[in-house]
Design an enzyme around this catalytic site. Structure first.
Site, PDB file in Angstrom:
ATOM      1  N   HIS A 290       0.799  -1.226   0.000  1.00  0.00           N
ATOM      2  CA  HIS A 290       0.000   0.000   0.000  1.00  0.00           C
ATOM      3  C   HIS A 290       0.831   1.276   0.000  1.00  0.00           C
ATOM      4  CE1 HIS A 290       1.034  -0.016   4.246  1.00  0.00           C
ATOM      5  NE2 HIS A 290       0.610   1.226   4.335  1.00  0.00           N
TER       6      HIS A 290
HETATM    7  C1  UD1 Z   1      -1.954   5.578   6.130  1.00  0.00           C
HETATM    8  C2  UD1 Z   1      -0.622   5.987   6.764  1.00  0.00           C
HETATM    9  C3  UD1 Z   1       0.387   4.872   6.579  1.00  0.00           C
HETATM   10  C4  UD1 Z   1      -0.141   3.559   7.106  1.00  0.00           C
HETATM   11  C5  UD1 Z   1      -1.484   3.269   6.452  1.00  0.00           C
HETATM   12  C6  UD1 Z   1      -2.083   2.005   6.988  1.00  0.00           C
HETATM   13  C7  UD1 Z   1      -0.093   8.403   6.722  1.00  0.00           C
HETATM   14  C8  UD1 Z   1       0.756   9.414   6.084  1.00  0.00           C
HETATM   15  N1  UD1 Z   1      -0.073   7.182   6.132  1.00  0.00           N
HETATM   16  O1  UD1 Z   1      -1.725   5.423   4.745  1.00  0.00           O
HETATM   17  O2  UD1 Z   1       1.576   5.199   7.307  1.00  0.00           O
HETATM   18  O3  UD1 Z   1       0.778   2.533   6.817  1.00  0.00           O
HETATM   19  O4  UD1 Z   1      -2.376   4.361   6.712  1.00  0.00           O
HETATM   20  O5  UD1 Z   1      -3.284   1.703   6.376  1.00  0.00           O
HETATM   21  O6  UD1 Z   1      -0.732   8.674   7.711  1.00  0.00           O
HETATM   22  N2  UD1 Z   1      -9.064   5.269   2.008  1.00  0.00           N
HETATM   23  C9  UD1 Z   1     -10.279   4.631   1.976  1.00  0.00           C
HETATM   24  N3  UD1 Z   1     -10.882   4.334   3.162  1.00  0.00           N
HETATM   25  C10 UD1 Z   1     -10.338   4.623   4.366  1.00  0.00           C
HETATM   26  C11 UD1 Z   1      -9.101   5.280   4.392  1.00  0.00           C
HETATM   27  C12 UD1 Z   1      -8.473   5.582   3.208  1.00  0.00           C
HETATM   28  O7  UD1 Z   1     -10.801   4.328   0.924  1.00  0.00           O
HETATM   29  O8  UD1 Z   1     -10.954   4.306   5.398  1.00  0.00           O
HETATM   30  C13 UD1 Z   1      -8.380   5.553   0.722  1.00  0.00           C
HETATM   31  C14 UD1 Z   1      -8.633   6.940   0.200  1.00  0.00           C
HETATM   32  O9  UD1 Z   1      -8.660   6.862  -1.177  1.00  0.00           O
HETATM   33  C15 UD1 Z   1      -7.390   7.682   0.638  1.00  0.00           C
HETATM   34  C16 UD1 Z   1      -6.316   6.613   0.531  1.00  0.00           C
HETATM   35  O10 UD1 Z   1      -6.980   5.403   0.907  1.00  0.00           O
HETATM   36  O11 UD1 Z   1      -7.132   8.803  -0.144  1.00  0.00           O
HETATM   37  C17 UD1 Z   1      -5.145   6.845   1.406  1.00  0.00           C
HETATM   38  O12 UD1 Z   1      -5.544   7.014   2.770  1.00  0.00           O
HETATM   39  P1  UD1 Z   1      -4.577   7.798   3.802  1.00  0.00           P
HETATM   40  O13 UD1 Z   1      -5.133   7.704   5.167  1.00  0.00           O
HETATM   41  O14 UD1 Z   1      -4.262   9.140   3.245  1.00  0.00           O
HETATM   42  O15 UD1 Z   1      -3.222   7.014   3.712  1.00  0.00           O
HETATM   43  P2  UD1 Z   1      -2.925   5.446   3.727  1.00  0.00           P
HETATM   44  O16 UD1 Z   1      -2.373   5.078   2.400  1.00  0.00           O
HETATM   45  O17 UD1 Z   1      -4.095   4.667   4.240  1.00  0.00           O
END
Ligand code: UD1
Length: 370
Positions: free
Chosen positions: A212
């Site tokens: 991821h």
């Molecule tokens: C975040 C953390 C990362 C961790 C990961 C675990 C930061 C900078 N990154 O990354 O360190 O390893 O979580 O999962 O804090 N999304 C959904 N549903 C959700 C949450 C996210 O669909 O409930 C999608 C959205 O498109 C979003 C993308 O995932 O834009 C990324 O989510 P985000 O929380 O920004 O970062 P992660 O890649 O999840």
């Protein structure tokens, strides 16, 4: 004077999936302390049920007292929104200590708010360093540690990093690994094998894959190269791939389809299902931080698709091996590692299921763990 201590208000801030397994053991410990009022704030960084709710319920975490519902956004927007919405809560509750976990945006944002209000900050999982500034998590780690009064480290190398940066020894507490506390607590129910949802997995030897990190999944060329090798490997071992939402978006964008029966794609799964899956596997291929530690603890081989790690002990003492996100390197590393379990598993100092107890001893009784 009654001699009774005033209750200590400890406020934990969590928001993203890897925070919840670190909070769970601490919530249990703090609940046992009569003198503590423990408040839990969920930032809403992760909001899908499979990224949040199933962890809260599966780990018996008390319902958060409030949710800041910040959702997904750019780093600056997400961090700013957490800060804006968390500040009034701190002003209203005036906690004695704000506890933050790991290295996600919610961690750094909450630490900044608390430190600026003069509230003491405790960082659970302090001192880890990849020395890779292209990772948003590395920035979050360094900022959070700089702002923290209590730095709870999972391993000796983390303490060494902090001392090298000038952090005073009195602030550093080598408590061990809280995520391993959660694993240890769940072990008795994992021995029975995979849960209902995954009962078809494991009829033949399999490899668990999680990817991821932006560096692996955001560039279609890099992602496509990794998927090609995983498809090749799926001819020799079943490939079981629980897909993170970020990765799901990228897979849909490149129109990728699983290549046949050797590939099992899953929605994100619960912590318990994940550990059950890992325990029965021949190999884990990942870019997650937590899985590097869990596989080491369980003695399962792990190939981490990253050029560096903030958890070097998993390589020097554990079962982890780093590979560049290149097909040939991944193919070779996977074939060398699969099936080579360590039995007995490596034993890492203070990864013993008691880290949260030590943290509670520090916060409530003034203990110090060197
Ligand atoms: C975040 C953390 C990362 C961790 C990961 C675990 C930061 C900078 N990154 O990354 O360190 O390893 O979580 O999962 O804090 N999304 C959904 N549903 C959700 C949450 C996210 O669909 O409930 C999608 C959205 O498109 C979003 C993308 O995932 O834009 C990324 O989510 P985000 O929380 O920004 O970062 P992660 O890649 O999840």
């Amino acid at each position: 004077m009654s001699g009774r201590r005033a209750p200590l208000t400890i406020l934990s801030v969590v928001g993203a999936r890897p925070n919840f397994m670190k909070l769970a053991p601490l919530a249990r410990q703090l609940a046992r302390r009569g003198e503590v009022r423990h408040v839990i704030v969920h930032t809403g960084q992760h909001y899908d049920a499979e990224m949040s709710e199933i962890f809260l319920t599966g780990l018996d975490i008390p319902r958060p007292d409030c949710n800041l519902v910040v959702g997904s956004a750019s780093h600056a927007q997400q961090t700013a929104l957490i800060m804006q919405r968390f500040e009034p809560i701190c002003l209203r509750l005036r906690p004695d200590i704000v506890l933050v976990y790991g290295d996600v945006n919610s961690t750094a944002a909450a630490a900044l708010v608390a430190a600026k209000l003069g509230i003491r900050v405790g960082h659970v999982e302090a001192g880890l360093r990849s020395r890779d500034w292209s990772m948003p998590e590395e920035i979050n780690r360094v900022v959070t540690d700089r702002l923290s009064d209590f730095l709870f480290t999972p391993s000796r190398d983390a303490g060494d990093n902090l001392r090298a940066e000038g952090v005073a020894t009195e602030r550093i507490h080598f408590v061990g690994n809280v995520m391993i506390d959660s694993l240890v607590a769940l072990l008795p129910c994992l021995r029975g094998g995979n849960g209902q949802r995954l009962r078809d997995v494991g009829r033949r030897p399999y490899v668990v894959v999680t990817l991821h990190r932006p560096s692996n999944v955001d560039d279609p060329g890099t992602l496509g190269g990794l998927l090609k090798i995983l498809a090749e490997l799926s001819e020799e071992r079943q490939v079981v791939f629980p897909v993170h939402p970020r990765t799901g978006v990228r897979l849909r964008a490149i129109g990728w389809q699983a290549p046949g029966d050797g590939f099992t794609l899953l929605e994100p799964i619960s912590y318990r299902d994940m550990l059950g899956l890992v325990m029965g596997s021949d190999l884990v291929i990942t870019d997650s931080g937590g899985l590097q530690e869990e596989t080491t603890f369980l003695g399962i081989p792990c190939v981490t698709v990253r050029p560096n790690t903030e958890r070097p002990i998993t390589c020097t003492e554990g079962t982890n091996r780093l590979v560049a996100p290149r097909g040939d390197a991944l193919r070779r590393a996977a074939r060398e590692a699969w099936g080579r379990r360590r039995n007995p598993p490596p034993r890492i100092e203070r990864w013993d299921g008691r880290a949260a107890e030590r943290i509670a001893d520090v916060l409530c009784d003034g203990a110090h763990f060197r």
